[in-house]
Write a protein that holds these residues in place. Sequence first.
Motif, PDB file in Angstrom:
ATOM      1  N   GLN A 196     -62.747  42.523 -66.338  1.00  0.00           N
ATOM      2  CA  GLN A 196     -62.102  43.039 -65.142  1.00  0.00           C
ATOM      3  C   GLN A 196     -62.003  41.923 -64.094  1.00  0.00           C
ATOM      4  N   ALA A 197     -60.865  41.854 -63.439  1.00  0.00           N
ATOM      5  CA  ALA A 197     -60.725  40.926 -62.322  1.00  0.00           C
ATOM      6  C   ALA A 197     -61.584  41.423 -61.161  1.00  0.00           C
ATOM      7  N   GLY A 198     -61.884  40.511 -60.245  1.00  0.00           N
ATOM      8  CA  GLY A 198     -62.707  40.886 -59.104  1.00  0.00           C
ATOM      9  C   GLY A 198     -64.184  40.619 -59.327  1.00  0.00           C
ATOM     10  N   ILE A 199     -64.513  40.000 -60.446  1.00  0.00           N
ATOM     11  CA  ILE A 199     -65.910  39.638 -60.713  1.00  0.00           C
ATOM     12  C   ILE A 199     -66.047  38.121 -60.594  1.00  0.00           C
ATOM     13  N   SER A 200     -65.482  37.385 -61.541  1.00  0.00           N
ATOM     14  CA  SER A 200     -65.518  35.926 -61.435  1.00  0.00           C
ATOM     15  C   SER A 200     -64.288  35.372 -60.717  1.00  0.00           C
ATOM     16  N   THR A 201     -63.354  36.239 -60.343  1.00  0.00           N
ATOM     17  CA  THR A 201     -62.177  35.816 -59.581  1.00  0.00           C
ATOM     18  C   THR A 201     -62.605  35.142 -58.281  1.00  0.00           C
ATOM     19  N   ALA A 202     -61.879  34.109 -57.868  1.00  0.00           N
ATOM     20  CA  ALA A 202     -62.169  33.466 -56.586  1.00  0.00           C
ATOM     21  C   ALA A 202     -62.201  34.531 -55.489  1.00  0.00           C
ATOM     22  N   ALA A 203     -63.296  34.575 -54.734  1.00  0.00           N
ATOM     23  CA  ALA A 203     -63.489  35.631 -53.737  1.00  0.00           C
ATOM     24  C   ALA A 203     -62.388  35.599 -52.684  1.00  0.00           C
ATOM     25  N   GLN A 204     -61.792  36.762 -52.440  1.00  0.00           N
ATOM     26  CA  GLN A 204     -60.770  36.899 -51.411  1.00  0.00           C
ATOM     27  C   GLN A 204     -61.432  37.144 -50.046  1.00  0.00           C
ATOM     28  N   ASP A 205     -60.616  37.318 -49.016  1.00  0.00           N
ATOM     29  CA  ASP A 205     -61.149  37.421 -47.655  1.00  0.00           C
ATOM     30  C   ASP A 205     -61.541  38.833 -47.237  1.00  0.00           C
ATOM     31  N   ARG A 206     -61.025  39.853 -47.923  1.00  0.00           N
ATOM     32  CA  ARG A 206     -61.240  41.227 -47.472  1.00  0.00           C
ATOM     33  C   ARG A 206     -61.715  42.123 -48.611  1.00  0.00           C
ATOM     34  N   LEU A 207     -62.439  43.156 -48.238  1.00  0.00           N
ATOM     35  CA  LEU A 207     -63.002  44.095 -49.207  1.00  0.00           C
ATOM     36  C   LEU A 207     -62.870  45.525 -48.703  1.00  0.00           C
ATOM     37  N   MET A 208     -62.572  46.451 -49.622  1.00  0.00           N
ATOM     38  CA  MET A 208     -62.873  47.857 -49.399  1.00  0.00           C
ATOM     39  C   MET A 208     -63.587  48.356 -50.641  1.00  0.00           C
ATOM     40  N   PHE A 209     -64.773  48.888 -50.422  1.00  0.00           N
ATOM     41  CA  PHE A 209     -65.603  49.393 -51.505  1.00  0.00           C
ATOM     42  C   PHE A 209     -65.736  50.894 -51.325  1.00  0.00           C
ATOM     43  N   ARG A 217     -65.423  36.723 -46.587  1.00  0.00           N
ATOM     44  CA  ARG A 217     -66.263  36.614 -47.778  1.00  0.00           C
ATOM     45  C   ARG A 217     -67.566  35.885 -47.436  1.00  0.00           C
ATOM     46  N   ALA A 218     -68.660  36.373 -47.991  1.00  0.00           N
ATOM     47  CA  ALA A 218     -69.968  35.776 -47.749  1.00  0.00           C
ATOM     48  C   ALA A 218     -70.467  35.023 -48.969  1.00  0.00           C
ATOM     49  N   SER A 219     -69.576  34.790 -49.933  1.00  0.00           N
ATOM     50  CA  SER A 219     -69.935  34.060 -51.149  1.00  0.00           C
ATOM     51  C   SER A 219     -68.749  33.232 -51.610  1.00  0.00           C
ATOM     52  N   ALA A 220     -69.041  32.181 -52.344  1.00  0.00           N
ATOM     53  CA  ALA A 220     -68.007  31.378 -52.988  1.00  0.00           C
ATOM     54  C   ALA A 220     -68.128  31.576 -54.489  1.00  0.00           C
ATOM     55  N   THR A 221     -67.063  32.053 -55.115  1.00  0.00           N
ATOM     56  CA  THR A 221     -67.072  32.249 -56.566  1.00  0.00           C
ATOM     57  C   THR A 221     -66.039  31.388 -57.266  1.00  0.00           C
ATOM     58  N   GLY A 222     -65.019  30.954 -56.548  1.00  0.00           N
ATOM     59  CA  GLY A 222     -63.971  30.137 -57.151  1.00  0.00           C
ATOM     60  C   GLY A 222     -64.321  28.664 -57.131  1.00  0.00           C
ATOM     61  N   ASP A 234     -75.187  30.520 -47.059  1.00  0.00           N
ATOM     62  CA  ASP A 234     -76.140  31.132 -47.980  1.00  0.00           C
ATOM     63  C   ASP A 234     -75.455  31.314 -49.334  1.00  0.00           C
ATOM     64  N   GLY A 235     -76.195  31.158 -50.404  1.00  0.00           N
ATOM     65  CA  GLY A 235     -75.604  31.286 -51.731  1.00  0.00           C
ATOM     66  C   GLY A 235     -74.952  30.014 -52.216  1.00  0.00           C
ATOM     67  N   THR A 236     -75.455  28.866 -51.758  1.00  0.00           N
ATOM     68  CA  THR A 236     -74.900  27.576 -52.163  1.00  0.00           C
ATOM     69  C   THR A 236     -74.882  27.406 -53.673  1.00  0.00           C
ATOM     70  N   ASN A 237     -75.904  27.910 -54.342  1.00  0.00           N
ATOM     71  CA  ASN A 237     -76.015  27.730 -55.788  1.00  0.00           C
ATOM     72  C   ASN A 237     -75.414  28.884 -56.577  1.00  0.00           C
ATOM     73  N   ASN A 238     -74.447  29.590 -56.006  1.00  0.00           N
ATOM     74  CA  ASN A 238     -73.825  30.717 -56.681  1.00  0.00           C
ATOM     75  C   ASN A 238     -73.088  30.261 -57.943  1.00  0.00           C
ATOM     76  N   ILE A 239     -72.969  31.157 -58.912  1.00  0.00           N
ATOM     77  CA  ILE A 239     -72.197  30.885 -60.124  1.00  0.00           C
ATOM     78  C   ILE A 239     -70.712  30.847 -59.775  1.00  0.00           C
ATOM     79  N   HIS A 240     -69.992  29.864 -60.282  1.00  0.00           N
ATOM     80  CA  HIS A 240     -68.566  29.739 -60.015  1.00  0.00           C
ATOM     81  C   HIS A 240     -67.752  30.053 -61.275  1.00  0.00           C
ATOM     82  N   ALA A 241     -66.493  30.399 -61.052  1.00  0.00           N
ATOM     83  CA  ALA A 241     -65.628  30.869 -62.133  1.00  0.00           C
ATOM     84  C   ALA A 241     -65.406  29.830 -63.221  1.00  0.00           C
ATOM     85  N   ASP A 242     -65.526  28.552 -62.886  1.00  0.00           N
ATOM     86  CA  ASP A 242     -65.272  27.519 -63.883  1.00  0.00           C
ATOM     87  C   ASP A 242     -66.505  27.203 -64.735  1.00  0.00           C
ATOM     88  N   ASN A 243     -67.622  27.867 -64.445  1.00  0.00           N
ATOM     89  CA  ASN A 243     -68.845  27.636 -65.207  1.00  0.00           C
ATOM     90  C   ASN A 243     -68.976  28.715 -66.273  1.00  0.00           C
TER      91      ASN A 243
END
Length: 429
Positions: free
Chosen positions: A63-76, A218-223, A237-246
């Motif tokens: 599903q997209a929205g997991i490892s996808t580069a984090a966008q600027d807005r969210l509705m959950f 966004r409070a995280s970097a995933t892309g 915060d979250g400097t060592n987050n998992i990125h999509a290219d890993n």
Amino acid sequence: MTHPEPDGPPAHGPSRRRFLTGAGLLAAGVAGGAVAGGAAGYAIADDPAPVAKDSVPFYGQHQAGISTAAQDRLMFAALDITATDPKQVALMLGRWSAMAARFCAGEPVTSAPTKPSQPPLDTGETMGLPASNLTITVGFGPSMFDDRFGLTGKMPAALKPLEVLPGSSVIDPAISDGDLCIQACADDPQVVFHAVRNMVRAARGTAVLRWSQLGFGRASATGAGQSTPRNLFGFKDGTNNIHADNATALDDYVWVGNESDQDWMAGGSYLVARKIRMEIESWDADFLSDQERIFGRDKSSGAPLTGKKEFDTIDFGAKGDNGKPIIDVNSHIRLAAPEQNIGTKLLRRGYNYTDGQHPGTGKLDAGLFFICFQKDPRSQFAALQTKLGKSDLLNEYITHVGSGLWACPPGLAKAGDWYGKSLFAGQLK
């Protein structure tokens, strides 16, 4: 006059468009096919348009929205199912799948014209707007696997509700959990609102909204290449987050593999959400040196206190002139670091939030809507939160007020596939 949804496919086969006239919506089932082996075949809205440059592909292994580069807005949004017939739930999930494919391509619910005598098929607030890199991620909560739909034996062991963890004693049930969740992320707040609004609308008679949350910044970097954002305390915060290219890290820590006890979750991931209220006013009165001690980082550069740049290797053994560790033993960076947790990592995907003024205190009601994905919530999120909840210096300034756990199944292969198709196999005969 309203008309109930049919219990099975029409005798002449699925039509191209079929209206759920009671809600003024398209009864979108599964594209060009049947719901779970032909038990309830329905056509869906027009196939989505080709993917535009501002669109994220909807179909794929995950599903997209997991490892996808984090966008600027969210509705959950979290929903509770009110129906008791699994066919009705499956039909709704098929409807959602068809709608989500169109929304992620920048299209409305359907291109069919609305008759003047019926409510609009699409609510219309995104007319003229691009897809804005919208992704929609759907998950199933532990409560969905009770005895209502015959799914008890298909509940993964990893989805068992988490025990009360340190730092979680004031979780509010009203903004926690749910049978289903929808995570909509995009670069435009109106686009995410439109997606959730219309999916909740399409669920009428089958599920109801339990709670929802808007997020910004966004409070995280995933892309790959995304800079680490700052939280509302002003720290990276979250400097060592998992990125999509890993890909290796994603396979090791995020995507469920053959180790799962339920085949339907292979290729999926487990979502944990936490609404974390920040004591903004108290934090703003704290000395800079203490703020940096709490995080273990320089506020301006984001570098660890033992380095000069954000991604410098942290020297946990370094000591100051006073003989004490430069990185406090209870600092956030030390307690959360993979090196201090047998290498455990999460894919963080959180957002800042503000709900205005807290009615009880008169203070700003704001903080972090924390979202993370992993293959095992217990050995990953729960293990880390147990450690943080007990000792993190940051706990003086934060409170966990909402929580939830959901199993997000793998991605949809093509038009005609739908959320949970393999989960419901055998339940719709």
